[in-house]
Design an enzyme around this catalytic site. Structure first.
Site, PDB file in Angstrom:
ATOM      1  N   LYS A   1       0.826  -1.205   0.000  1.00 40.21           N
ATOM      2  CA  LYS A   1       0.000   0.000   0.000  1.00 40.21           C
ATOM      3  C   LYS A   1       0.862   1.257   0.000  1.00 40.21           C
ATOM      4  O   LYS A   1       0.566   2.224  -0.722  1.00 40.21           O
ATOM      5  CB  LYS A   1      -0.939  -0.021   1.204  1.00 40.21           C
ATOM      6  CG  LYS A   1      -2.041  -1.065   1.087  1.00 40.21           C
ATOM      7  CD  LYS A   1      -2.745  -1.333   2.406  1.00 40.21           C
ATOM      8  CE  LYS A   1      -3.760  -2.458   2.250  1.00 40.21           C
ATOM      9  NZ  LYS A   1      -4.369  -2.868   3.521  1.00 40.21           N
TER      10      LYS A   1
ATOM     11  N   GLN B   1      -5.104  -1.441   9.555  1.00 35.54           N
ATOM     12  CA  GLN B   1      -4.796  -2.749   8.978  1.00 35.54           C
ATOM     13  C   GLN B   1      -5.312  -3.856   9.895  1.00 35.54           C
ATOM     14  O   GLN B   1      -4.916  -3.971  11.055  1.00 35.54           O
ATOM     15  CB  GLN B   1      -3.282  -2.898   8.782  1.00 35.54           C
ATOM     16  CG  GLN B   1      -2.873  -4.206   8.124  1.00 35.54           C
ATOM     17  CD  GLN B   1      -3.370  -4.330   6.703  1.00 35.54           C
ATOM     18  OE1 GLN B   1      -3.323  -3.383   5.930  1.00 35.54           O
ATOM     19  NE2 GLN B   1      -3.847  -5.503   6.346  1.00 35.54           N
TER      20      GLN B   1
ATOM     21  N   ASP C   1     -11.276   2.631   3.986  1.00 35.67           N
ATOM     22  CA  ASP C   1     -11.691   1.268   3.662  1.00 35.67           C
ATOM     23  C   ASP C   1     -13.205   1.106   3.705  1.00 35.67           C
ATOM     24  O   ASP C   1     -13.719   0.002   3.589  1.00 35.67           O
ATOM     25  CB  ASP C   1     -11.023   0.266   4.603  1.00 35.67           C
ATOM     26  CG  ASP C   1     -10.880  -1.115   3.974  1.00 35.67           C
ATOM     27  OD1 ASP C   1     -11.010  -1.221   2.736  1.00 35.67           O
ATOM     28  OD2 ASP C   1     -10.646  -2.093   4.699  1.00 35.67           O
TER      29      ASP C   1
END
Length: 288
Positions: free
Chosen positions: A53, A97, A120
């Site tokens: 990422k 994460q 997200d």
């Protein structure tokens, strides 16, 4: 043999377009978009994902504000960091994460994110907008699945779509996205009876269960479109490891019309949609 839907190629094309847009926006507004990825502990898989990422951010011209915390970090310490990032005008997207160590409350941390910075798409506000069909940040992996279907020119409307898995990360949001495109959607899971009977009627089959090569050719309708979200590391008798999906690729590719590989299918698109969401959040700050 099935047509391969190449996620790696689509990700490269989309990330090039994102990089070009970022360059234009930065010239106009004076700063690049910023993304903060928060990682806790030393999970090797998570570390690899975060590295990918951050590398993608660099290529796209997005500033990375990544933070890596030891497994001993407390809930309150992470909450303070999230509050600081929520208030930082340089940061347009924040991603936690997952998975987190068991001593941390992931849901509470996700809920603490400013919804407009939820890169997200997992904040209740953004999931609620998805349910209502309103514009908002969409979960990265499901959004990547939809981009892959669009790239392959799959007509979704009126098709029978079966989603294997009901997680909040993939199963539920991708089912809603398919429903939004006028598919008839069935969700199956670990308690579903007659699983193969249901999956074998799917025109579009999305596998997101985390079980290596569970979906075999006899469970797939001839000429179905198969999207494999799973990524599992398996080790053979010689001790050699490799990555496989939730689908028996060799067997299913002989009966499906289209299929995504693992690796190189959905995975690269998850990272791409993270960049896309960050740029969307950035853009909304300046363009009302």
């Amino acid at each position: 043999m099935a047509v391969i839907i190449d996620g790696k190629a689509l990700a490269k094309k989309m990330q090039s377009a994102i990089a070009a847009e970022v360059a234009q926006l930065q010239a106009k507004y004076g700063r690049p978009p910023g993304l903060a990825v928060l990682m806790v502990g030393d999970n090797p898989a998570s570390a690899a994902y975060v590295k990918n990422k951050e590398t993608a951010c660099l290529r796209a011209g997005i500033t990375s504000f990544g933070k890596h915390f030891p497994a001993s970090v407390t809930q309150s310490e992470l909450e303070q960091v999230i509050d600081q990032l929520n208030a930082d005008d340089r940061v347009d997207g924040i991603l936690i994460q997952l998975p987190l160590p068991e001593n941390l409350d992931a849901i509470a941390l996700l809920n603490r994110l400013a919804p407009e910075k939820d890169a997200d798409g997992l904040h209740p506000n953004n999931l609620g907008k998805l349910v209502r069909g309103e514009d908002g940040l969409r979960s990265c992996t499901p959004a990547g699945v939809m981009e892959l279907l669009a790239e392959a020119k799959i007509d979704i409307a009126g098709k029978n779509a079966v989603v294997i898995g009901r997680s909040i990360l993939v199963g539920k949001p991708v089912a809603l996205m398919l429903l939004e495109k006028n598919a008839t959607v069935t969700i199956v899971h670990s308690r579903t009876k007659n699983l193969a009977e249901i999956t074998s009627k799917a025109d579009i089959l999305i596998a997101a269960i985390g079980r290596p090569e569970m979906i075999t050719a006899d469970m797939v309708k001839p000429d179905a479109v198969v999207i494999d979200v799973g990524i599992n590391r398996v080790t053979d008798d010689a001790g050699k490891s490799r990555l496989v999906g939730d689908v028996d690729y060799a067997g299913v590719s002989a009966v499906a019309s289209h299929i995504t590989p693992v690796p190189g299918g959905v995975g690269p698109m998850t990272v791409t949609m993270l960049l896309h969401n960050t740029v969307c959040s950035y853009r909304r700050k300046f363009i009302q």
